[in-house]
Design an enzyme around this catalytic site. Structure first.
Site, PDB file in Angstrom:
ATOM      1  N   ASP A  13      41.927  40.881  34.088  1.00  0.00           N
ATOM      2  CA  ASP A  13      41.215  42.145  34.373  1.00  0.00           C
ATOM      3  C   ASP A  13      41.455  42.720  35.772  1.00  0.00           C
ATOM      4  O   ASP A  13      40.489  43.154  36.436  1.00  0.00           O
ATOM      5  CB  ASP A  13      39.699  41.967  34.153  1.00  0.00           C
ATOM      6  CG  ASP A  13      39.326  41.630  32.709  1.00  0.00           C
ATOM      7  OD1 ASP A  13      40.231  41.522  31.871  1.00  0.00           O
ATOM      8  OD2 ASP A  13      38.116  41.472  32.438  1.00  0.00           O
ATOM      9  N   LYS A 111      40.300  43.282  25.427  1.00  0.00           N
ATOM     10  CA  LYS A 111      39.046  42.635  24.997  1.00  0.00           C
ATOM     11  C   LYS A 111      37.864  43.534  25.272  1.00  0.00           C
ATOM     12  O   LYS A 111      37.977  44.484  26.060  1.00  0.00           O
ATOM     13  CB  LYS A 111      38.888  41.284  25.702  1.00  0.00           C
ATOM     14  CG  LYS A 111      38.844  41.408  27.210  1.00  0.00           C
ATOM     15  CD  LYS A 111      38.847  40.051  27.861  1.00  0.00           C
ATOM     16  CE  LYS A 111      38.649  40.194  29.358  1.00  0.00           C
ATOM     17  NZ  LYS A 111      37.359  40.809  29.716  1.00  0.00           N
ATOM     18  N   CYS A 156      34.557  36.985  33.908  1.00  0.00           N
ATOM     19  CA  CYS A 156      35.680  36.853  32.971  1.00  0.00           C
ATOM     20  C   CYS A 156      36.589  35.675  33.296  1.00  0.00           C
ATOM     21  O   CYS A 156      37.105  35.025  32.383  1.00  0.00           O
ATOM     22  CB  CYS A 156      36.444  38.163  32.893  1.00  0.00           C
ATOM     23  SG  CYS A 156      35.443  39.424  32.045  1.00  0.00           S
TER      24      CYS A 156
HETATM   25  C1  VGL Z   1      33.828  41.732  33.602  1.00  0.00           C
HETATM   26  C2  VGL Z   1      31.622  42.317  33.560  1.00  0.00           C
HETATM   27  C3  VGL Z   1      31.852  43.181  32.511  1.00  0.00           C
HETATM   28  C4  VGL Z   1      34.902  40.915  34.250  1.00  0.00           C
HETATM   29  C5  VGL Z   1      34.077  42.588  32.553  1.00  0.00           C
HETATM   30  O1  VGL Z   1      36.100  41.261  34.124  1.00  0.00           O
HETATM   31  O2  VGL Z   1      34.560  39.904  34.920  1.00  0.00           O
HETATM   32  N1  VGL Z   1      32.602  41.589  34.090  1.00  0.00           N
HETATM   33  N2  VGL Z   1      33.100  43.317  32.013  1.00  0.00           N
END
Ligand code: VGL
Ligand code: ZN
Length: 202
Positions: A13, A111, A156
């Site tokens: 991410d 995702k 994540c």
């Molecule tokens: C994430 C919160 C919501 C992350 C993704 O990538 O850690 N955290 N969506």
């Protein structure tokens, strides 16, 4: 030092939404990009994940009247932190950081696409059973060892590392190449969970 072909780098991410200026900015999120690009050179297999929510996703506080971001609510599959709207499919917020060397990636695993279920882990949605397909990809490539980097350490990256260990991979988290959200001690909690699961934090 190059790693054998059985070892993959999973970049979690590294998107505008989690970097300063993004909708769910992680402090220092952009700082890790040069180091991740350099690390990619040591791996035959690089896989990126991308948080990729439909508008109105159930993890957004805005989808729950009267709720505000960072509150925790109960959804069908358990506790869920509510987030600001972030990483909506096709937006700049969901795009990879512009300096990330995405050309090196063999695959991008998206995702968080199911409207009613969040997905922190690169392997399973937050119901802990719906797969993203990453495990199958890694198995067919005969990958046994994973190095995880990216955002955020305590969400994540943590959930991905725990699932990877549970699935039988040898797992390393390169902490210098991660940054945390750190809600109410979540970073310390994540470190303890990863250590207990046998994840190597380096
Ligand atoms: C994430 C919160 C919501 C992350 C993704 O990538 O850690 N955290 N969506
Ligand atoms: Zn998300």
């Amino acid at each position: 030092m190059p790693h054998p072909a059985s070892h993959a780098l999973i970049v979690i991410d590294v998107q505008n939404g989690f970097c300063p200026g993004g909708a769910l900015a992680v402090p220092g999120g952009a700082e890790i990009v040069p180091g991740i690009n350099a690390a990619m050179e040591d791996f035959a297999h690089v896989i990126l994940t991308q948080d990729w929510h439909p508008a109105g996703h159930s993890s957004f506080a805005s989808s729950h009247p009267g709720r505000t971001p960072y509150e925790v609510i109960d959804l069908a599959y358990g506790a869920q932190v509510l987030w600001p709207d972030h990483c909506i499919q096709g937006t700049e917020d969901a795009a990879f950081h512009p300096d990330l060397a995405t050309d090196r990636a063999r695959a991008v695993i998206r995702k968080g696409m199911t409207p009613s279920v969040d997905s922190y882990s690169a392997f399973f949605e937050n119901d802990r059973t719906t797969p993203t397909g990453l495990d199958g990809l890694l198995r067919t490539l005969e990958i046994t060892d994973l190095t995880l980097v990216g955002l955020a350490t305590d969400f994540c990256v943590n959930f991905s590392a725990l699932d990877a260990a549970r699935l039988g991979y040898r797992v390393r988290v390169e902490e210098e190449l991660t940054r945390a959200i750190d809600l109410d001690g979540s970073l310390a909690g994540a470190r303890m969970q990863m250590q207990a699961a046998g994840v190597d934090i380096v």
